[in-house]
Write a protein that holds these residues in place. Structure first.
Motif, PDB file in Angstrom:
ATOM      1  N   ASN A 194      14.975  -5.932  15.249  1.00  0.00           N
ATOM      2  CA  ASN A 194      16.299  -5.574  15.764  1.00  0.00           C
ATOM      3  C   ASN A 194      16.381  -5.756  17.285  1.00  0.00           C
ATOM      4  OD1 ASN A 194      18.956  -4.756  15.496  1.00  0.00           O
ATOM      5  ND2 ASN A 194      18.468  -2.576  15.743  1.00  0.00           N
ATOM      6  N   HIS A 195      15.914  -6.930  17.740  1.00  0.00           N
ATOM      7  CA  HIS A 195      15.972  -7.311  19.156  1.00  0.00           C
ATOM      8  C   HIS A 195      15.129  -6.405  20.059  1.00  0.00           C
ATOM      9  CE1 HIS A 195      19.130 -10.257  18.313  1.00  0.00           C
ATOM     10  NE2 HIS A 195      19.640  -9.347  17.498  1.00  0.00           N
ATOM     11  N   LYS A 196      14.151  -5.723  19.487  1.00  0.00           N
ATOM     12  CA  LYS A 196      13.232  -4.900  20.268  1.00  0.00           C
ATOM     13  C   LYS A 196      11.799  -5.204  19.841  1.00  0.00           C
ATOM     14  CE  LYS A 196      16.522  -1.064  20.677  1.00  0.00           C
ATOM     15  NZ  LYS A 196      16.758   0.374  20.360  1.00  0.00           N
ATOM     16  N   TRP A 234       8.282  -7.453  16.259  1.00  0.00           N
ATOM     17  CA  TRP A 234       9.664  -7.507  16.710  1.00  0.00           C
ATOM     18  C   TRP A 234      10.605  -7.021  15.614  1.00  0.00           C
ATOM     19  CZ3 TRP A 234      14.159  -9.843  15.244  1.00  0.00           C
ATOM     20  CH2 TRP A 234      15.144 -10.044  16.205  1.00  0.00           C
ATOM     21  N   GLU A 270      17.111 -14.974  14.710  1.00  0.00           N
ATOM     22  CA  GLU A 270      17.724 -13.954  15.554  1.00  0.00           C
ATOM     23  C   GLU A 270      17.410 -14.089  17.034  1.00  0.00           C
ATOM     24  OE1 GLU A 270      16.597 -10.272  13.682  1.00  0.00           O
ATOM     25  OE2 GLU A 270      18.119 -10.494  12.134  1.00  0.00           O
ATOM     26  N   ALA A 271      16.270 -14.644  17.391  1.00  0.00           N
ATOM     27  CA  ALA A 271      15.947 -14.769  18.814  1.00  0.00           C
ATOM     28  C   ALA A 271      14.844 -15.798  19.027  1.00  0.00           C
ATOM     29  CB  ALA A 271      15.512 -13.416  19.392  1.00  0.00           C
ATOM     30  N   GLN A 291      10.894  -9.790   7.680  1.00  0.00           N
ATOM     31  CA  GLN A 291      11.117 -10.242   9.040  1.00  0.00           C
ATOM     32  C   GLN A 291       9.956 -11.159   9.393  1.00  0.00           C
ATOM     33  OE1 GLN A 291      11.035  -6.301  11.090  1.00  0.00           O
ATOM     34  NE2 GLN A 291       9.539  -7.263  12.444  1.00  0.00           N
ATOM     35  N   THR A 297      12.036 -15.561  16.147  1.00  0.00           N
ATOM     36  CA  THR A 297      12.078 -14.372  15.305  1.00  0.00           C
ATOM     37  C   THR A 297      13.315 -14.386  14.421  1.00  0.00           C
ATOM     38  OG1 THR A 297      13.307 -13.012  16.867  1.00  0.00           O
ATOM     39  CG2 THR A 297      10.911 -13.074  17.117  1.00  0.00           C
TER      40      THR A 297
END
Length: 326
Positions: free
Chosen positions: A292-294, A290, A235-236, A213, A224
């Motif tokens: 999994n969106h957290k 970061w 992803e973000a 990641q 990210t």
């Protein structure tokens, strides 16, 4: 995962003691081997004695863990403090320099492994308080643990001189870490081709090494995503906020112990202000972790409408075995 990390360091202490049997002075004198075994075992865990800071709270732990006990002069303090009493205790005083040497090797190996993971160390203190991390290994590496555990069990049940076996184990260890380092650099190069040479890119490896990641930092944002088998999956995108642009609500939390400790450690800072009916909740997160969106590593502060701090929390909002494994 912290327990497994501690177990790994202790295991490496055992295998370092096995490696010391390459020295005839160790293999031919049981009292020296026993002293080296104890010194390597203790030295392999000694830098993490700073975990006692947890007794003073999470802020103290974050601020001091992997600091002075992992610093540049630390091995040269730990080695005689551990080695000399143990050599005397085991009746190996005439070989105390050997015991001190292996205590030094164990401490250095511990700090070196911590440098290779994503959490990092302040290894250049007292000259620099910067956090250094090579983003190559997980906090717990299942492959290194398996090969060292297998060799230790063979030594335990078979007995006898085991120096050559452990020399092979450490040879494989060096090659494995070198390969992971090469993979890490290759991954960063590919990400730079995707996002440009400007900006910093940090990585966190997956537990079994199949993916990475990443956080690519540009001038105004954090990007990210994940890279697996050479494929980049974004992803973000999180917009950055310059410290000079922090809102008055965010600034009101910067004096809390938790936020100060967080900012002492965090590298890629993201702050979010959530307005509530009775006040505000401000969350400071480190984008570098970061997943999994957290963003599981954060400092959260609640305030009333007059910006008085009501409570603050600092730490990891995840199970120890959940990713990211740092």
């Amino acid at each position: 995962m912290i327990i497994l990390d501690t177990g790994s360091h202790l295991l490496f202490g055992v295998t370092l003691a096995g490696l010391s049997m390459l020295d005839p002075a160790v293999s031919a004198h049981p009292e020296v081997l026993h002293a080296v075994f104890a010194a390597a075992l203790l030295g392999s865990h000694a830098p993490d004695f700073d975990s006692v800071m947890r007794l003073r709270g999470e802020s103290a732990y974050i601020r001091h863990h992997r600091g002075l006990t992992h610093s540049l002069p630390a091995p040269f303090v730990w080695a005689p403090v551990i080695g000399l009493p143990i050599a005397w205790l085991f009746g190996a005083a005439s070989h105390s320099w050997i015991v001190v040497l292996w205590a030094l090797i164990a401490v250095c190996f511990h700090i070196g492994l911590d440098l290779f993971n994503a959490y990092g160390v302040q290894c250049l203190r007292p000259f620099s308080r910067k956090w250094w991390h090579l983003d190559v290994l997980c906090l717990f590496d299942p492959y290194l643990f398996t090969i060292h555990a297998a060799a230790a069990l063979i030594w335990l049940f078979r007995g006898g001189p085991a120096g050559p076996m452990f020399a092979c184990v450490y040879g494989v260890t060096i090659l494995y870490v070198a390969w992971r380092t090469w993979e890490s650099k290759r991954t960063v190069k590919k990400l730079k081709r995707t996002y440009g040479e400007q900006g910093y890119i940090s990585l966190i490896p997956s537990l079994f090494g199949g993916s990475w990641q990443y956080v690519a930092e540009s001038e105004d944002s954090y990007i990210t995503g994940r890279m697996k088998r050479g494929m980049v999956t974004q992803e973000a995108v999180l917009m950055k906020t310059a410290p000079s642009s922090y809102s008055s609500v965010a600034r009101a939390t910067m004096g809390t112990d938790g936020v100060r400790a967080f900012l002492h450690f965090a590298q890629s800072v993201h702050v979010h202000v959530n307005e509530r009916l009775d006040g505000y909740e401000v969350t400071w997160s480190d984008v570098r972790f970061w997943h999994n969106h957290k963003m599981p590593f954060s400092a959260a502060v609640t305030l009333d409408r007059d910006l008085n701090v009501l409570s603050d929390q600092l730490g990891w909002k995840k199970k120890s075995w959940e990713p990211p494994h740092v």
